[in-house]
Enzyme design. Structure first.
Site, PDB file in Angstrom:
ATOM      1  CB  SER A   1      84.424  76.698  47.767  1.00  0.00           C
ATOM      2  OG  SER A   1      84.081  76.388  49.096  1.00  0.00           O
TER       3      SER A   1
ATOM      4  CG  ASP B   1      84.966  78.668  52.752  1.00  0.00           C
ATOM      5  OD1 ASP B   1      83.957  78.536  52.035  1.00  0.00           O
ATOM      6  OD2 ASP B   1      85.957  77.928  52.665  1.00  0.00           O
TER       7      ASP B   1
ATOM      8  CD  GLN C   1      81.540  78.648  49.439  1.00  0.00           C
ATOM      9  OE1 GLN C   1      81.246  77.508  49.815  1.00  0.00           O
ATOM     10  NE2 GLN C   1      82.422  79.397  50.088  1.00  0.00           N
TER      11      GLN C   1
END
Length: 327
Positions: free
Chosen positions: A262, A241, A312
């Site tokens: 996110s 991430d 994502q």
């Protein structure tokens, strides 16, 4: 670090699934990774209830998404047998995480099958879910159906500067505007437990649009060693991430970021790897619009084996007026 051609494989230790690596002394002069000893070392409160604490909190004062994904996968992995390995996970971030209190992880044993098992995890703060995740585990199965993309040709990590060295280089520019100097000093002071070496670092003094692609070598800072593969997958979840969503901003560098978080995160695990060995993180953004951006990523072992695929989507809101020069 793995040499070229090193399989990067994690052997089978005898410790608990997704727990700490088996005892033993790390290489001389090295230390156990804080990702294992602290960040991903959850406290078990009940059979399927765990508590996680924080190590590094971004300047936004929101919990780092990779930490929540990694800790949720640790919780899920403690609810399966040692022989079952994670092959995919799908997550949603539903509320901002509060860095002032721990996170509770509640696991539901959704399904236990002969080949595949599913575990659902809910991350809770202040009595409300901040994150949900489903992880699927599989017993090892052989198949003649195999293929993968080809790893990009890039310089090895030994030939590149670390993110810290690059920032130090930028800070030496006497013409750097003070507000950007403060921003870089703040980044420099952060205790991020990841080693990063960008392959083609962007020029921070340039606001020209760039192709929405970036490549960097990554690894966990410190020593993990050969242990249950689920441990390395949990560490990779944390790493995946970091700076991921920023790929979608590269064509839009003239704008000031007002808000970026996110929305979801998915991962697929393809082959064994060592998260404390250098891996190439190939990131690209095929689309952005409607205040959202989509990014995709691939983690490659040094020997060219595709280890992990990530995806994502996140919220991206920018100011309408272009940024001022950094000089």
């Amino acid at each position: 670090m793995a040499a070229a051609g090193d399989s990067g494989r994690a052997g089978g230790g005898q410790g608990p699934a997704a727990g700490l690596p088996p005892p033993g002394r790390p290489p001389a002069g090295d230390l156990r990774s804080v990702l294992i000893t602290s960040v991903l070392n959850l406290e078990r409160l009940e059979l399927d209830l765990f508590r996680g604490r924080h190590h590094w909190v971004p300047a936004t004062q929101r919990l780092f998404g990779g930490q929540i994904v990694g800790q949720a996968l640790v919780a899920a992995a403690r609810a399966v047998t040692r022989d079952e390995q994670v092959h995919s996970l799908h997550c949603y971030f539903v509320r901002a995480g509060d860095p002032k209190v721990p996170v509770l992880y509640e696991v539901e044993r959704t399904r236990t099958g002969r080949s595949f098992s599913v575990r659902s995890v809910k991350a809770i703060q202040h009595g409300k879910p901040i994150f949900t995740c489903q992880a699927s585990f599989q017993l090892s199965q052989l198949s003649p159906v195999q293929h993968q993309f080809t790893m990009p040709a890039v310089p090895p990590p030994e030939e590149l500067l670390t993110q810290e060295e690059l920032i130090q280089k930028f800070l030496q520019n006497p013409n750097l505007a003070e507000r950007y100097r403060k921003h870089l000093n703040k980044i420099q002071a952060e205790d991020v437990p990841i080693d990063i070496k960008p392959v083609n670092p962007p020029d921070i003094f340039c606001s020209e649009p760039q192709e929405p692609k970036q490549l960097f070598w990554v690894r966990a800072r410190g020593y993990i060693g050969e242990t249950d593969m689920k441990v390395h997958c949990c560490v990779a979840a944390y790493i995946s991430d970091y700076a991921f969503l920023g790929t979608a901003l590269l064509p839009h560098r003239q704008y000031h970021i007002r808000f970026m978080v996110s929305l979801d995160h998915s991962m697929w695990f393809h082959a064994p790897f060592r998260a404390d060995h250098w891996m190439l993180y190939e990131c690209e953004s095929p689309w952005a619009g409607g205040c959202r951006g989509l990014v995709q990523g691939r983690l490659w072992r040094r020997d060219g084996v595709l280890a992990v695929t990530c995806a994502q989507e996140g919220v991206i809101r920018v100011g309408q007026t272009p940024k001022q020069s950094k000089l």
